[in-house]
Design a protein around this motif. Structure first.
Motif: not given
Length: 340
Positions: A88-95, A274-281
């Motif tokens: 999903v195109p956000v830093k982290t997904a929403v639960g 995008a975004p990238y890295m495990f935390d979308g940072s």
């Protein structure tokens, strides 16, 4: 593990969309480096959960069915959306609690080659175990599988379908995750311009991308972790990000190199993810490259493969151009008609 060769007719029977892993060519590329990046012709399926078109079709229905979440408002695609490279195109997904999760949703892409380590920290040893995790996690889909069984058994079409796919088994926690895992194994990145170049079409990628490929395997040292056709070693590395999340370290507390370490992600379809890295940072591939050029935070756990790089802006642009060549056309994934 048995490897199953997919015929297009079998794929079509399993799902409404069709993909091929690679076209056939009469002549093989003699260059050893290129050969190491050639796409496989087969998808591996484990002997304990072999592929059938019916099982994959059932798994696809479950993947997109919100009835597998506690509030019936989420499905697997909520966090792993085919429109965004299966993320999903956000830093982290929403639960389930309408709160951002602690990590970015990893791409459900080429997981058939996951090498017995799933999630960013590798805590699941199989795709079946992986499929179970988000469904039952209170902060994610928030539905115990025992309750999922009750729900699905109350749907006549599901009850019939499960009996057909799993004769004598029917709807159980085990058969639910086996079906989902089978569908997930059919999610394979599309044929990209890079693949056409590997297979002999010299005009498939730009001269910039070709220079980037040489740098990727040379001075930039990217291939130290992003190996093979799927561009991942399926291992865990601390790449020196500014995080308090210890990642793999939670599972290996006595291993200094496991602290802050996360699984190497595939670079397939990376331009869509995008975004990238495990935390979308990091928002862009440019930011990713400059992180690696800097070498990341120096600490005892930092991977020995992470060292500052001496690359020019032009070389960085070439590497990014190469990475973009790993993205093929978007696959059209038709939503299934859910059982009722």
């Amino acid at each position: 593990m048995r490897r199953t060769t997919f015929l297009l007719t079998a794929i079509a029977a399993a799902t409404p969309f069709v993909f091929s892993l690679a076209p056939s060519y009469a002549q093989s590329d003699s260059q050893a480096l290129k050969a190491a990046y050639r796409r496989p012709a087969e998808i591996p399926f484990p002997s304990e959960n072999p592929y059938t078109p019916e099982k994959a079709a059932l798994g696809k229905a479950l993947y997109f069915d919100p009835r597998l979440s506690g509030a019936q408002n989420m499905n697997c695609a909520t966090c792993h959306n085919p429109s965004f490279g299966w993320e999903v195109p956000v830093k982290t997904a929403v639960g389930a609690q309408n709160k951002p999760l602690g990590r970015q949703a990893p791409a459900v892409l080429n997981l058939a080659w996951g090498s017995h380590a799933y999630f960013w920290d590798g805590r699941a040893k199989s795709l079946e175990e992986q499929a179970k995790g988000p469904i039952e996690a209170p902060v994610e889909m928030n539905l115990p599988l025992s309750e999922a069984v009750v729900r699905l058994k109350a749907v006549p079409d599901y009850k019939t379908w499960f009996e057909k796919v799993f004769p004598g088994g029917g709807v159980t926690p085990d058969t639910i995750v086996k079906a989902i895992a089978t569908y997930e194994r059919t999610i394979v990145s599309s044929y990209a311009p890079f693949d056409a170049w590997i297979d002999g079409n010299e005009n498939a990628i730009s001269e910039s991308a070709k220079r980037g490929f040489a740098l990727f395997n040379g001075a930039a040292k990217c291939a130290g972790c992003h190996t093979g056709w799927n561009f991942t070693d399926n291992k865990f590395h601390d790449i020196g990000t500014t995080t308090k999340d210890i990642g793999r370290g939670k599972l290996e507390p006595n291993n200094i190199k496991a602290q802050f370490a996360f699984k190497t992600p595939t670079l397939r379809d990376v331009a869509q993810r995008a975004p990238y890295m495990f935390d979308g940072s990091l928002a862009t591939l440019e930011e990713v490259m400059y992180h690696y050029v800097g070498g990341g935070i120096e600490r005892p756990s930092r991977s020995d493969k992470m060292q500052p790089l001496d690359l020019t802006p032009e070389q960085i642009a070439d590497i990014i151009e190469f990475m973009k060549s790993l993205t093929g056309s978007k696959q059209v994934v038709t939503l299934p008609v859910l059982p009722n």
